[in-house]
Design an enzyme around this catalytic site. Structure first.
Site, mmCIF file in Angstrom:
data_model
loop_
_atom_site.group_PDB
_atom_site.id
_atom_site.type_symbol
_atom_site.label_atom_id
_atom_site.label_comp_id
_atom_site.label_asym_id
_atom_site.label_seq_id
_atom_site.Cartn_x
_atom_site.Cartn_y
_atom_site.Cartn_z
ATOM 1 N N SER A 12 5.819 0.537 -13.491
ATOM 2 C CA SER A 12 5.538 -0.867 -13.465
ATOM 3 C C SER A 12 5.804 -2.177 -14.147
ATOM 4 O O SER A 12 5.264 -1.987 -15.713
ATOM 5 C CB SER A 12 4.304 -0.723 -13.095
ATOM 6 O OG SER A 12 4.067 0.592 -12.242
ATOM 7 N N GLY A 66 1.474 0.300 -9.424
ATOM 8 C CA GLY A 66 1.570 -0.367 -8.045
ATOM 9 C C GLY A 66 1.819 0.651 -7.137
ATOM 10 O O GLY A 66 0.015 1.438 -7.025
ATOM 11 N N ASP A 67 0.998 0.095 -6.028
ATOM 12 C CA ASP A 67 0.440 0.547 -4.712
ATOM 13 C C ASP A 67 1.419 1.510 -4.404
ATOM 14 O O ASP A 67 0.479 2.922 -3.464
ATOM 15 C CB ASP A 67 0.648 -0.509 -3.815
ATOM 16 C CG ASP A 67 0.571 -1.848 -3.156
ATOM 17 O OD1 ASP A 67 -0.796 -1.509 -4.045
ATOM 18 O OD2 ASP A 67 0.492 -2.696 -2.678
ATOM 19 N N GLY A 68 2.366 1.872 -4.900
ATOM 20 C CA GLY A 68 2.696 3.168 -4.437
ATOM 21 C C GLY A 68 2.178 4.725 -5.588
ATOM 22 O O GLY A 68 1.729 5.417 -4.611
ATOM 23 N N THR A 69 1.463 4.183 -7.094
ATOM 24 C CA THR A 69 1.775 4.904 -7.581
ATOM 25 C C THR A 69 -0.383 5.219 -7.246
ATOM 26 O O THR A 69 -0.493 6.180 -7.637
ATOM 27 C CB THR A 69 1.346 4.668 -9.089
ATOM 28 O OG1 THR A 69 2.647 4.271 -9.512
ATOM 29 C CG2 THR A 69 0.330 5.056 -9.928
ATOM 30 N N ASP A 216 -17.556 0.895 5.936
ATOM 31 C CA ASP A 216 -17.760 0.727 7.295
ATOM 32 C C ASP A 216 -18.443 2.073 8.233
ATOM 33 O O ASP A 216 -18.344 2.081 9.088
ATOM 34 C CB ASP A 216 -17.942 -0.071 7.462
ATOM 35 C CG ASP A 216 -16.097 -0.723 7.991
ATOM 36 O OD1 ASP A 216 -15.495 -0.436 7.420
ATOM 37 O OD2 ASP A 216 -15.836 -2.014 8.794
ATOM 38 N N GLU A 273 4.508 3.345 2.362
ATOM 39 C CA GLU A 273 5.176 4.506 1.529
ATOM 40 C C GLU A 273 5.523 5.524 3.745
ATOM 41 O O GLU A 273 4.732 4.984 4.005
ATOM 42 C CB GLU A 273 4.772 6.209 1.445
ATOM 43 C CG GLU A 273 3.993 5.144 -0.204
ATOM 44 C CD GLU A 273 5.836 4.767 -1.231
ATOM 45 O OE1 GLU A 273 6.296 5.216 -0.822
ATOM 46 O OE2 GLU A 273 5.548 3.836 -2.096
#
Length: 299
Positions: A12, A66-69, A216, A273
């Site tokens: 990353s 990143g977002d995948g991790t 919320d 994903e």
């Protein structure tokens, strides 16, 4: 001494995390943590590491990547009765969730948040009782972008890679039929795609769901109905300039639990994903995760 499990993706951020590993460990140790580093080695490596950290009752899990991790770490955390506090070091292409919570991208400042930040309770999404997401779920033709854009393009072009791929898709865009059910209400229409948002940031764009709040107990569900090319381009322009997505073909709901059926061979997209086929039952798990975030007074 408190214990921290550092789960990091060595590729990353152009290997930034890997090269700065001694500095990260030193900062965490200075904050009073005994640090165990774990380098991810492939699919599910981060998920399995997070699950192990829960079982061994660590105090803190740091997801560096990143977002995948982050997606894998959340899926490793979600089902455990002993969930450590989560810290994030963003180092991916879009870092949507970190962006939404104003977690700094600069390494030293991200570590400031982990070492000195405020513990906040946040919601996550559950899909079909088995998979989890922290930022956004989606379905439809445009949502295939996240796993169609080559990794090399993401690294070189970042958010622009998604925009270029999106414009190429416009000329072959097709609609599909959605049936959304919540309580006694049923919505059925031809659509291009839909989003289930837990924060305001999607695909590197701010204010996609401006009313969304991560604590919320509700999702902001945005449905983009079938429309002509002019209206599609108009929405993309609003997206590019970070303006809220609205119009007569955009439908908006705030829901805690609902079911989506989507006609065709689409897969649900969970935080970028592939989350498997439809139908999908979505449930908001309110305050399920504890996260170290910037102090609200300073954010």
């Amino acid at each position: 001494m408190k214990r921290a499990y550092l789960i990091y993706n060595p590729t990353s951020g152009r290997e930034r995390i890997k090269h700065q590993l001694p500095y990260i460990i030193k900062r965490l140790q200075k904050a009073g943590y005994d640090v165990t580093p774990h380098e991810t080695t492939g699919p599910n490596s981060a998920k399995e590491a997070a699950s192990r950290a829960c079982h061994e009752q660590y105090d803190l899990i740091v997801a560096a990547g990143g977002d995948g991790t982050l997606f894998e770490v959340i899926n490793g955390l979600a089902e455990s009765p002993n969930r450590p506090i989560l810290g994030i070091i963003p180092a991916g292409t879009t870092n949507d969730f970190a962006r939404a919570l104003r977690i700094p991208f600069r390494l030293s400042r991200a570590l400031d948040v982990i070492c000195e930040g405020e513990v906040q309770a946040l919601d996550i999404g559950q899909v079909n009782g088995a998979s989890y997401f922290i930022n956004v779920a989606a379905g439809g033709v445009m949502t295939e972008l996240t796993y169609e854009v080559p990794i090399k393009s993401k690294k070189l072009l970042g958010r622009l890679a998604y925009i270029l791929k999106g414009f190429r898709k416009l000329f072959g865009i097709r609609s599909t039929r959605i049936r959304l059910t919540y309580g006694d209400t049923e919505y059925e229409q031809d659509i291009f795609f839909f989003l289930v948002c837990n924060t305001q940031s999607v695909g590197g764009f701010r204010n996609v769901a401006p009313q969304s709040k991560y604590d919320d107990g509700k999702f902001d569900v945005i449905i983009f109905e079938k429309m002509n090319l002019f209206h599609v381009i108009k929405l993309l322009v609003r997206l590019f300039f970070y303006r809220p997505l609205k119009g007569k073909h955009v439908k908006y709901h705030q829901l805690s639990e609902f079911t989506v059926e989507l006609k065709g061979s689409f897969a649900v997209n969970l935080d970028g994903e592939n989350g498997g086929p439809f139908p999908c039952h979505f449930k908001n798990l309110k305050h399920h995760i504890r996260l170290l975030a910037p102090n609200k007074k300073e954010a």
